[in-house]
Motif scaffolding. Sequence first.
Motif, PDB file in Angstrom:
ATOM      1  N   UNK A 271     -46.132 -70.287 -14.561  1.00 28.73           N
ATOM      2  CA  UNK A 271     -45.051 -69.604 -15.273  1.00 28.73           C
ATOM      3  C   UNK A 271     -45.092 -69.923 -16.761  1.00 28.73           C
ATOM      4  N   UNK A 272     -45.310 -71.186 -17.123  1.00 28.22           N
ATOM      5  CA  UNK A 272     -45.340 -71.544 -18.542  1.00 28.22           C
ATOM      6  C   UNK A 272     -46.504 -70.862 -19.264  1.00 28.22           C
ATOM      7  N   UNK A 273     -47.640 -70.720 -18.579  1.00 30.57           N
ATOM      8  CA  UNK A 273     -48.791 -70.039 -19.190  1.00 30.57           C
ATOM      9  C   UNK A 273     -48.493 -68.552 -19.387  1.00 30.57           C
ATOM     10  N   UNK A 274     -47.847 -67.937 -18.399  1.00 29.08           N
ATOM     11  CA  UNK A 274     -47.502 -66.517 -18.511  1.00 29.08           C
ATOM     12  C   UNK A 274     -46.521 -66.292 -19.658  1.00 29.08           C
ATOM     13  N   UNK A 275     -45.560 -67.189 -19.820  1.00 29.79           N
ATOM     14  CA  UNK A 275     -44.610 -67.068 -20.939  1.00 29.79           C
ATOM     15  C   UNK A 275     -45.340 -67.129 -22.281  1.00 29.79           C
ATOM     16  N   UNK A 276     -46.302 -68.032 -22.387  1.00 28.92           N
ATOM     17  CA  UNK A 276     -47.060 -68.155 -23.643  1.00 28.92           C
ATOM     18  C   UNK A 276     -47.824 -66.860 -23.936  1.00 28.92           C
ATOM     19  N   UNK A 277     -48.409 -66.258 -22.893  1.00 35.66           N
ATOM     20  CA  UNK A 277     -49.111 -64.986 -23.100  1.00 35.66           C
ATOM     21  C   UNK A 277     -48.158 -63.931 -23.652  1.00 35.66           C
ATOM     22  N   UNK A 278     -46.973 -63.846 -23.068  1.00 36.18           N
ATOM     23  CA  UNK A 278     -45.976 -62.859 -23.516  1.00 36.18           C
ATOM     24  C   UNK A 278     -45.574 -63.139 -24.960  1.00 36.18           C
ATOM     25  N   UNK A 279     -45.339 -64.423 -25.291  1.00 36.30           N
ATOM     26  CA  UNK A 279     -44.978 -64.796 -26.662  1.00 36.30           C
ATOM     27  C   UNK A 279     -46.079 -64.444 -27.657  1.00 36.30           C
ATOM     28  N   UNK A 280     -47.332 -64.482 -27.202  1.00 38.76           N
ATOM     29  CA  UNK A 280     -48.471 -64.146 -28.058  1.00 38.76           C
ATOM     30  C   UNK A 280     -48.691 -62.638 -28.153  1.00 38.76           C
ATOM     31  N   UNK A 281     -47.911 -61.864 -27.417  1.00 35.08           N
ATOM     32  CA  UNK A 281     -48.050 -60.409 -27.455  1.00 35.08           C
ATOM     33  C   UNK A 281     -49.078 -59.855 -26.485  1.00 35.08           C
ATOM     34  N   UNK A 282     -49.562 -60.682 -25.562  1.00 32.90           N
ATOM     35  CA  UNK A 282     -50.517 -60.221 -24.561  1.00 32.90           C
ATOM     36  C   UNK A 282     -49.722 -59.506 -23.466  1.00 32.90           C
ATOM     37  N   UNK A 283     -50.020 -58.233 -23.202  1.00 31.09           N
ATOM     38  CA  UNK A 283     -49.241 -57.500 -22.201  1.00 31.09           C
ATOM     39  C   UNK A 283     -49.583 -57.942 -20.772  1.00 31.09           C
ATOM     40  N   UNK A 284     -48.646 -58.639 -20.132  1.00 32.93           N
ATOM     41  CA  UNK A 284     -48.809 -59.097 -18.751  1.00 32.93           C
ATOM     42  C   UNK A 284     -47.523 -58.824 -17.983  1.00 32.93           C
ATOM     43  N   UNK A 285     -47.636 -58.759 -16.673  1.00 33.63           N
ATOM     44  CA  UNK A 285     -46.464 -58.580 -15.815  1.00 33.63           C
ATOM     45  C   UNK A 285     -46.724 -59.274 -14.487  1.00 33.63           C
ATOM     46  N   UNK A 286     -45.690 -59.881 -13.912  1.00 30.95           N
ATOM     47  CA  UNK A 286     -45.879 -60.520 -12.599  1.00 30.95           C
ATOM     48  C   UNK A 286     -46.017 -59.467 -11.508  1.00 30.95           C
TER      49      UNK A 286
ATOM     50  N   UNK B  48     -53.523 -51.950  -7.150  1.00 33.32           N
ATOM     51  CA  UNK B  48     -53.922 -53.024  -8.067  1.00 33.32           C
ATOM     52  C   UNK B  48     -55.314 -53.527  -7.707  1.00 33.32           C
ATOM     53  N   UNK B  49     -55.548 -53.814  -6.426  1.00 36.33           N
ATOM     54  CA  UNK B  49     -56.830 -54.380  -6.015  1.00 36.33           C
ATOM     55  C   UNK B  49     -57.992 -53.406  -6.184  1.00 36.33           C
ATOM     56  N   UNK B  50     -57.747 -52.105  -6.013  1.00 38.55           N
ATOM     57  CA  UNK B  50     -58.808 -51.109  -6.157  1.00 38.55           C
ATOM     58  C   UNK B  50     -59.122 -50.797  -7.619  1.00 38.55           C
ATOM     59  N   UNK B  51     -58.152 -51.028  -8.520  1.00 45.91           N
ATOM     60  CA  UNK B  51     -58.320 -50.592  -9.906  1.00 45.91           C
ATOM     61  C   UNK B  51     -58.326 -51.722 -10.933  1.00 45.91           C
ATOM     62  N   UNK B  52     -58.493 -52.958 -10.467  1.00 43.22           N
ATOM     63  CA  UNK B  52     -58.570 -54.074 -11.410  1.00 43.22           C
ATOM     64  C   UNK B  52     -59.470 -55.163 -10.841  1.00 43.22           C
ATOM     65  N   UNK B  53     -59.912 -56.042 -11.720  1.00 45.16           N
ATOM     66  CA  UNK B  53     -60.776 -57.155 -11.318  1.00 45.16           C
ATOM     67  C   UNK B  53     -59.925 -58.386 -11.042  1.00 45.16           C
ATOM     68  N   UNK B  54     -60.161 -59.054  -9.920  1.00 46.30           N
ATOM     69  CA  UNK B  54     -59.488 -60.310  -9.615  1.00 46.30           C
ATOM     70  C   UNK B  54     -60.215 -61.423 -10.353  1.00 46.30           C
ATOM     71  N   UNK B  55     -59.502 -62.120 -11.244  1.00 45.14           N
ATOM     72  CA  UNK B  55     -60.115 -63.194 -12.027  1.00 45.14           C
ATOM     73  C   UNK B  55     -59.572 -64.563 -11.638  1.00 45.14           C
ATOM     74  N   UNK B  56     -58.752 -64.618 -10.595  1.00 41.03           N
ATOM     75  CA  UNK B  56     -58.259 -65.885 -10.067  1.00 41.03           C
ATOM     76  C   UNK B  56     -57.514 -66.715 -11.081  1.00 41.03           C
ATOM     77  N   UNK B  57     -57.811 -68.016 -11.080  1.00 36.92           N
ATOM     78  CA  UNK B  57     -57.139 -68.955 -11.975  1.00 36.92           C
ATOM     79  C   UNK B  57     -57.619 -68.818 -13.423  1.00 36.92           C
ATOM     80  N   UNK B  58     -58.594 -67.961 -13.679  1.00 37.93           N
ATOM     81  CA  UNK B  58     -59.060 -67.702 -15.049  1.00 37.93           C
ATOM     82  C   UNK B  58     -58.258 -66.594 -15.722  1.00 37.93           C
ATOM     83  N   UNK B  59     -57.137 -66.188 -15.112  1.00 40.77           N
ATOM     84  CA  UNK B  59     -56.378 -65.061 -15.622  1.00 40.77           C
ATOM     85  C   UNK B  59     -55.951 -65.254 -17.073  1.00 40.77           C
ATOM     86  N   UNK B  60     -55.375 -66.401 -17.393  1.00 43.24           N
ATOM     87  CA  UNK B  60     -54.856 -66.639 -18.748  1.00 43.24           C
ATOM     88  C   UNK B  60     -55.978 -66.546 -19.780  1.00 43.24           C
ATOM     89  N   UNK B  61     -57.072 -67.225 -19.511  1.00 41.27           N
ATOM     90  CA  UNK B  61     -58.204 -67.211 -20.440  1.00 41.27           C
ATOM     91  C   UNK B  61     -58.761 -65.802 -20.602  1.00 41.27           C
TER      92      UNK B  61
END
Length: 141
Positions: free
Chosen positions: A116-131, A82-95
């Motif tokens: 958790x509530x922000x991640x749920x909203x992303x999923x509800x909006x159809x944004x593909x995310x996973x913990x 994950x760390x080698x193949x993605x950018x760490x965006x910190x607390x700006x992840x949702x945006x």
Amino acid sequence: MIRFQLKCAQDHGFDSWFQSGAAFDALKAAGHVACPVCGSAEVEKALMAPSVALRAGAEEAPALRAPANEREAALAALRRQVEENSDYVGMNFVTEARRIHSGEAPERAIHGEARVDEARKLIEEGVPVAPLPFLPSRKAN
């Protein structure tokens, strides 16, 4: 915070952090402590060595950093991937995830932090995310 070595009835060993010894007891009594391998709630504290701080400037022994079992090795490999193949965006992840999903930002793999509530909203909006099953390197001790 305190870290306990734990063991389930099937003899699977694992560790977890708790606010205190009393917090562990309360969570266990409520059935909220379970083995990550088999799901058993029959969990007990295992024999463990105390954590000893190193002298200033002392090197940690390499064996202490090595994964203790196959699960830890797999998690370490996943973290590296994950760390080698993605950018760490910190607390700006949702945006940033929303911007990428809407096409406002270039498509790329990212990882970061979200409530958790922000991640749920992303999923509800159809944004593909996973913990992820680990803390970001900047948050881990």
